[in-house]
Scaffold this motif. Structure first.
Motif, PDB file in Angstrom:
ATOM      1  N   ALA A  29       1.004  22.089  -8.269  1.00 15.89           N
ATOM      2  CA  ALA A  29       2.229  21.303  -8.439  1.00 15.89           C
ATOM      3  C   ALA A  29       3.002  21.231  -7.131  1.00 15.89           C
ATOM      4  N   GLU A  30       3.064  22.343  -6.423  1.00 16.87           N
ATOM      5  CA  GLU A  30       3.769  22.369  -5.137  1.00 16.87           C
ATOM      6  C   GLU A  30       3.088  21.441  -4.134  1.00 16.87           C
ATOM      7  N   LYS A  31       1.760  21.451  -4.124  1.00 19.42           N
ATOM      8  CA  LYS A  31       1.008  20.572  -3.229  1.00 19.42           C
ATOM      9  C   LYS A  31       1.251  19.101  -3.596  1.00 19.42           C
ATOM     10  N   ALA A  32       1.269  18.819  -4.895  1.00 18.59           N
ATOM     11  CA  ALA A  32       1.506  17.436  -5.346  1.00 18.59           C
ATOM     12  C   ALA A  32       2.904  16.976  -4.945  1.00 18.59           C
ATOM     13  N   ILE A  33       3.890  17.853  -5.063  1.00 16.72           N
ATOM     14  CA  ILE A  33       5.254  17.501  -4.651  1.00 16.72           C
ATOM     15  C   ILE A  33       5.296  17.232  -3.155  1.00 16.72           C
ATOM     16  N   TYR A  34       4.604  18.047  -2.379  1.00 19.06           N
ATOM     17  CA  TYR A  34       4.554  17.856  -0.926  1.00 19.06           C
ATOM     18  C   TYR A  34       3.915  16.500  -0.587  1.00 19.06           C
ATOM     19  N   GLU A  35       2.803  16.163  -1.236  1.00 25.19           N
ATOM     20  CA  GLU A  35       2.140  14.879  -0.983  1.00 25.19           C
ATOM     21  C   GLU A  35       3.035  13.717  -1.404  1.00 25.19           C
ATOM     22  N   TRP A  36       3.748  13.897  -2.512  1.00 25.54           N
ATOM     23  CA  TRP A  36       4.665  12.855  -2.976  1.00 25.54           C
ATOM     24  C   TRP A  36       5.777  12.638  -1.955  1.00 25.54           C
ATOM     25  N   ARG A  37       6.307  13.714  -1.400  1.00 28.16           N
ATOM     26  CA  ARG A  37       7.362  13.591  -0.390  1.00 28.16           C
ATOM     27  C   ARG A  37       6.828  12.917   0.871  1.00 28.16           C
ATOM     28  N   GLN A  38       5.585  13.199   1.241  1.00 31.79           N
ATOM     29  CA  GLN A  38       4.988  12.519   2.402  1.00 31.79           C
ATOM     30  C   GLN A  38       4.856  11.025   2.144  1.00 31.79           C
ATOM     31  N   ASP A  71       0.825  -1.212   0.000  1.00 29.01           N
ATOM     32  CA  ASP A  71       0.000   0.000   0.000  1.00 29.01           C
ATOM     33  C   ASP A  71       0.859   1.261   0.000  1.00 29.01           C
ATOM     34  N   ALA A  72       1.950   1.238   0.756  1.00 22.56           N
ATOM     35  CA  ALA A  72       2.840   2.402   0.797  1.00 22.56           C
ATOM     36  C   ALA A  72       3.474   2.637  -0.570  1.00 22.56           C
ATOM     37  N   TYR A  73       3.935   1.582  -1.214  1.00 22.26           N
ATOM     38  CA  TYR A  73       4.534   1.726  -2.544  1.00 22.26           C
ATOM     39  C   TYR A  73       3.503   2.202  -3.564  1.00 22.26           C
ATOM     40  N   LEU A  74       2.297   1.632  -3.490  1.00 24.97           N
ATOM     41  CA  LEU A  74       1.242   2.035  -4.408  1.00 24.97           C
ATOM     42  C   LEU A  74       0.884   3.505  -4.211  1.00 24.97           C
ATOM     43  N   HIS A  75       0.789   3.926  -2.974  1.00 26.97           N
ATOM     44  CA  HIS A  75       0.503   5.327  -2.643  1.00 26.97           C
ATOM     45  C   HIS A  75       1.610   6.233  -3.189  1.00 26.97           C
ATOM     46  N   PHE A  76       2.848   5.813  -2.996  1.00 18.17           N
ATOM     47  CA  PHE A  76       3.994   6.577  -3.483  1.00 18.17           C
ATOM     48  C   PHE A  76       3.957   6.719  -5.004  1.00 18.17           C
ATOM     49  N   LEU A  77       3.744   5.599  -5.688  1.00 15.52           N
ATOM     50  CA  LEU A  77       3.721   5.639  -7.152  1.00 15.52           C
ATOM     51  C   LEU A  77       2.538   6.445  -7.676  1.00 15.52           C
ATOM     52  N   ASP A  78       1.412   6.364  -7.000  1.00 16.68           N
ATOM     53  CA  ASP A  78       0.252   7.152  -7.397  1.00 16.68           C
ATOM     54  C   ASP A  78       0.542   8.649  -7.276  1.00 16.68           C
ATOM     55  N   HIS A  79       1.133   9.047  -6.167  1.00 26.04           N
ATOM     56  CA  HIS A  79       1.488  10.467  -5.989  1.00 26.04           C
ATOM     57  C   HIS A  79       2.557  10.886  -6.988  1.00 26.04           C
ATOM     58  N   TRP A  80       3.496  10.010  -7.262  1.00 24.34           N
ATOM     59  CA  TRP A  80       4.526  10.354  -8.230  1.00 24.34           C
ATOM     60  C   TRP A  80       3.915  10.577  -9.609  1.00 24.34           C
ATOM     61  N   GLY A  81       2.973   9.740 -10.002  1.00 30.89           N
ATOM     62  CA  GLY A  81       2.311   9.905 -11.297  1.00 30.89           C
ATOM     63  C   GLY A  81       1.567  11.222 -11.399  1.00 30.89           C
ATOM     64  N   LYS A  82       0.835  11.572 -10.356  1.00 32.72           N
ATOM     65  CA  LYS A  82       0.104  12.849 -10.350  1.00 32.72           C
ATOM     66  C   LYS A  82       1.071  14.030 -10.399  1.00 32.72           C
ATOM     67  N   THR A  83       2.135  13.950  -9.621  1.00 33.64           N
ATOM     68  CA  THR A  83       3.119  15.033  -9.593  1.00 33.64           C
ATOM     69  C   THR A  83       3.792  15.174 -10.951  1.00 33.64           C
TER      70      THR A  83
END
Length: 127
Positions: A101-110, A59-71
């Motif tokens: 974009a800044e918000k997406a980067i922040y979520e991706w870093r989280q 789930d953590a990896y999936l969440h990470f990849l999902d945020h990376w795609g959006k960013t």
């Protein structure tokens, strides 16, 4: 009369000995079953723990990849836009796009922090 007492004594001793022997065998069998049951329960708990950890990691990896795609989609959209004139840079529309974009980067870093927390140590290493 002594024959009757001897028979009664032999019968009672053999009955008590049989009962004691049966009890000892039952105790031994129950102990073996208890040990086997405990080993099986421990193995089940380990398997459940491992399965849950795998699920959390996935789930953590999936969440990470999902945020990376959006960013990445937001950044590519911003990079492909022609450079706006100076007056447009100050406009609210441009600010909102960069803010997203800044918000997406922040979520991706989280989500990266979650991956580092759940994943093996190698995942969080940056060379």
């Amino acid at each position: 009369m002594q024959d009757i007492i001897a028979v009664a004594l032999i019968t009672s001793v053999s009955t008590l000995t049989g009962g004691a022997l049966t009890g000892a065998i039952a105790l031994w069998v129950n102990r073996a079953q208890l040990v086997s049951s405990r080993i099986s329960a421990d193995a089940d708990r380990r398997e459940q723990r491992t399965s849950r950890h795998r699920e959390l990691r996935r789930d953590a990896y999936l969440h990470f990849l999902d945020h990376w795609g959006k960013t990445e989609d937001l950044l590519v959209t911003l990079w492909r836009q022609p450079s706006p004139p100076a007056e447009m840079i100050a406009s609210l529309r441009s600010y909102n796009e960069y803010s997203e974009a800044e918000k997406a980067i922040y979520e991706w870093r989280q989500s990266m922090n979650l991956v580092v927390l759940e994943g093996p140590e190698d995942v969080g290493m940056i060379d």
